[in-house]
Write a protein that holds these residues in place. Structure first.
Motif, PDB file in Angstrom:
ATOM      1  N   ASP A  16       0.852  -1.195   0.000  1.00  0.00           N
ATOM      2  CA  ASP A  16       0.000   0.000   0.000  1.00  0.00           C
ATOM      3  C   ASP A  16       0.890   1.249   0.000  1.00  0.00           C
ATOM      4  O   ASP A  16       1.796   1.373   0.821  1.00  0.00           O
ATOM      5  N   ARG A  17       0.596   2.163  -0.923  1.00  0.00           N
ATOM      6  CA  ARG A  17       1.370   3.403  -1.003  1.00  0.00           C
ATOM      7  C   ARG A  17       0.487   4.632  -0.755  1.00  0.00           C
ATOM      8  O   ARG A  17       0.771   5.712  -1.244  1.00  0.00           O
ATOM      9  N   GLY A  18      -0.585   4.450   0.000  1.00  0.00           N
ATOM     10  CA  GLY A  18      -1.451   5.576   0.300  1.00  0.00           C
ATOM     11  C   GLY A  18      -2.716   5.558  -0.533  1.00  0.00           C
ATOM     12  O   GLY A  18      -2.972   6.490  -1.296  1.00  0.00           O
ATOM     13  N   ARG A  57      -8.246   5.904  -6.700  1.00  0.00           N
ATOM     14  CA  ARG A  57      -6.884   6.393  -7.008  1.00  0.00           C
ATOM     15  C   ARG A  57      -6.524   6.091  -8.465  1.00  0.00           C
ATOM     16  O   ARG A  57      -5.854   6.884  -9.123  1.00  0.00           O
TER      17      ARG A  57
END
Length: 420
Positions: A16-18, A57
């Motif tokens: 997970d990168r945000g 996203r």
């Protein structure tokens, strides 16, 4: 004893990168289109809010014309080639200039079904993004209205170096004005990746389309690689069915009829690509006009989107069983025994969890539950033995490519619960 479900969730958390998930660290440090759709379906099993966020996203990278690119470069990274400077696109968020198989609407329906009533507005916003993308597919990649959508770059298939592209790619020059500085073989053994020659051709295509300023009509005219592709069209049709379902759920009748017309066109076109002598479907090279008879997994993906006559489904499954005979992990992405078959090289033979996921759904749809269950068991066993690898050598079962892979974790979660 390893708790594989918890390990799968851990991998998704680590990647997970945000609000978006990278496929795996370093090798793929950005958000990939169809990867994120599979990941969203995995998240939907235990964290619906996070599943929505994955799709939201991804939709941030959507172009004004409706295309959702295959990579969204949310944050800089120097561990991947080609990066934003090679793509030379002109959008608010740096992205690649091509797309990927449209799994998005399939995922959206699953996420919506897992959500409560309060999520209706989130679904609607994503539905509108998906509808805009589907319209793009039929306008930009099927301008003649055949029902089969075309790819202008092998990367758009997700099956980058598949033998299906060998003949068409042989026409693409290896010359490029962009220095090819590969990063992938610094993370993964070169024997598991596309060859240098493949990359030079890949980047030649990127240069060609960048020179068109990424204008779809101009790309269509100049494309040296143009394939009406059966796997992508099948995914688009299945996604179209799910999109139509959501349109009717929201009372958007006019849009539902528009989507239904797209679906009917593609359904007829895909059926026209069945070849009884091969017991599978074929793509078509739009430059040469010839069928693409290379024996790859794509020939069976239409099971996902069609309700076939029993005899046709049985013939396809019999052929799939022949390909799988004696293998430790099914399903191979190239028919074993062919000169093009390489069991460890990316899309030239290895078994992939997400391809198996799609095939399992298609087998169940067509009443082939027994083989679907065999394929599900083979996939789960491979992951439990080898871990969450990018893909698997079908002969030895070895996990290959990147490790700690997000969509393999999502596939495990989905298949472990038995699928839909």
């Amino acid at each position: 004893m390893t708790d594989h479900i918890q390990e799968a969730r851990r991998i998704l958390a680590v990647n997970d990168r945000g609000g978006y998930t990278v496929p795996t660290d370093r090798l793929y440090p950005f958000q990939w289109n169809w990867d994120s759709a599979f990941v969203a379906m995995g998240f939907a099993l235990y964290d619906v809010d996070r599943a929505y966020r994955e799709l939201e996203r991804l939709a941030e990278g959507q172009w004004a014309d409706g295309m959702i690119p295959h990579i969204v470069f949310h944050q800089p990274s120097d561990t991947y080639f080609p990066g934003p400077s090679v793509w030379r696109t002109k959008h608010g968020i740096p992205t690649s200039g091509i797309t990927q198989p449209p799994v998005f609407a399939i995922a959206l329906r699953q996420v919506h079904d897992a959500a409560d009533e309060g999520a209706r507005e989130r679904t609607l916003a994503l539905y509108l993004a998906a509808l805009k993308w589907h319209r793009w597919w039929y306008a930009a990649r099927d301008p003649e209205g055949t029902g089969l959508v075309a790819l202008l770059h092998p990367w758009e298939s997700g099956s980058d170096n598949s033998p299906a592209w060998d003949a068409a790619m042989a026409r693409v020059p290896t010359t490029t004005t962009t220095p090819v500085v590969r990063k992938d073989i610094g993370h993964v053994h070169a024997d598991m990746r596309p060859r240098d020659e493949d990359y030079r051709r890949f980047i030649h295509l990127v240069d060609t389309y960048a020179d068109c300023d990424w204008n779809p009509a101009e790309q269509w005219v100049r494309a040296p690689f143009k394939v009406a592709e059966i796997q992508t069209t099948a995914i688009l049709l299945k996604a179209g069915e799910d999109l139509e379902h959501l349109a009717r759920l929201f009372g958007r009748t006019e849009e539902a009829e528009e989507i239904a017309a797209f679906n009917a066109l593609s359904r007829k076109a895909i059926l026209g690509q069945w070849r009884p002598a091969l017991s599978r479907f074929v793509s078509r090279d739009l430059v040469s006009g010839a069928d693409i008879e290379a024996a790859t997994q794509a020939g069976f993906l239409p099971l996902l989107a069609l309700d076939l006559e029993a005899a046709m489904a049985s013939a396809a499954v019999a052929e799939m069983r022949r390909w799988s005979a004696g293998l430790k992990v099914a399903f191979p992405t190239t028919k074993p025994g062919l000169a093009a078959y390489e069991p460890k090289r990316y899309w030239r033979g290895p078994a992939w969890g997400i391809i198996n996921w799609l095939l399992i759904e298609g087998l169940r749809r067509n009443g082939e539950g027994a083989f679907a269950e065999e394929l599900r068991g083979s996939t789960l066993s491979a992951i439990e033995r080898e871990g969450f690898a990018e893909y698997f050598d079908p002969e030895t079962g070895e996990g290959c490519g990147g490790l700690g892979f997000s969509w393999t974790a999502a596939a495990y979660l989905w298949l472990k619960r038995g699928g839909r």
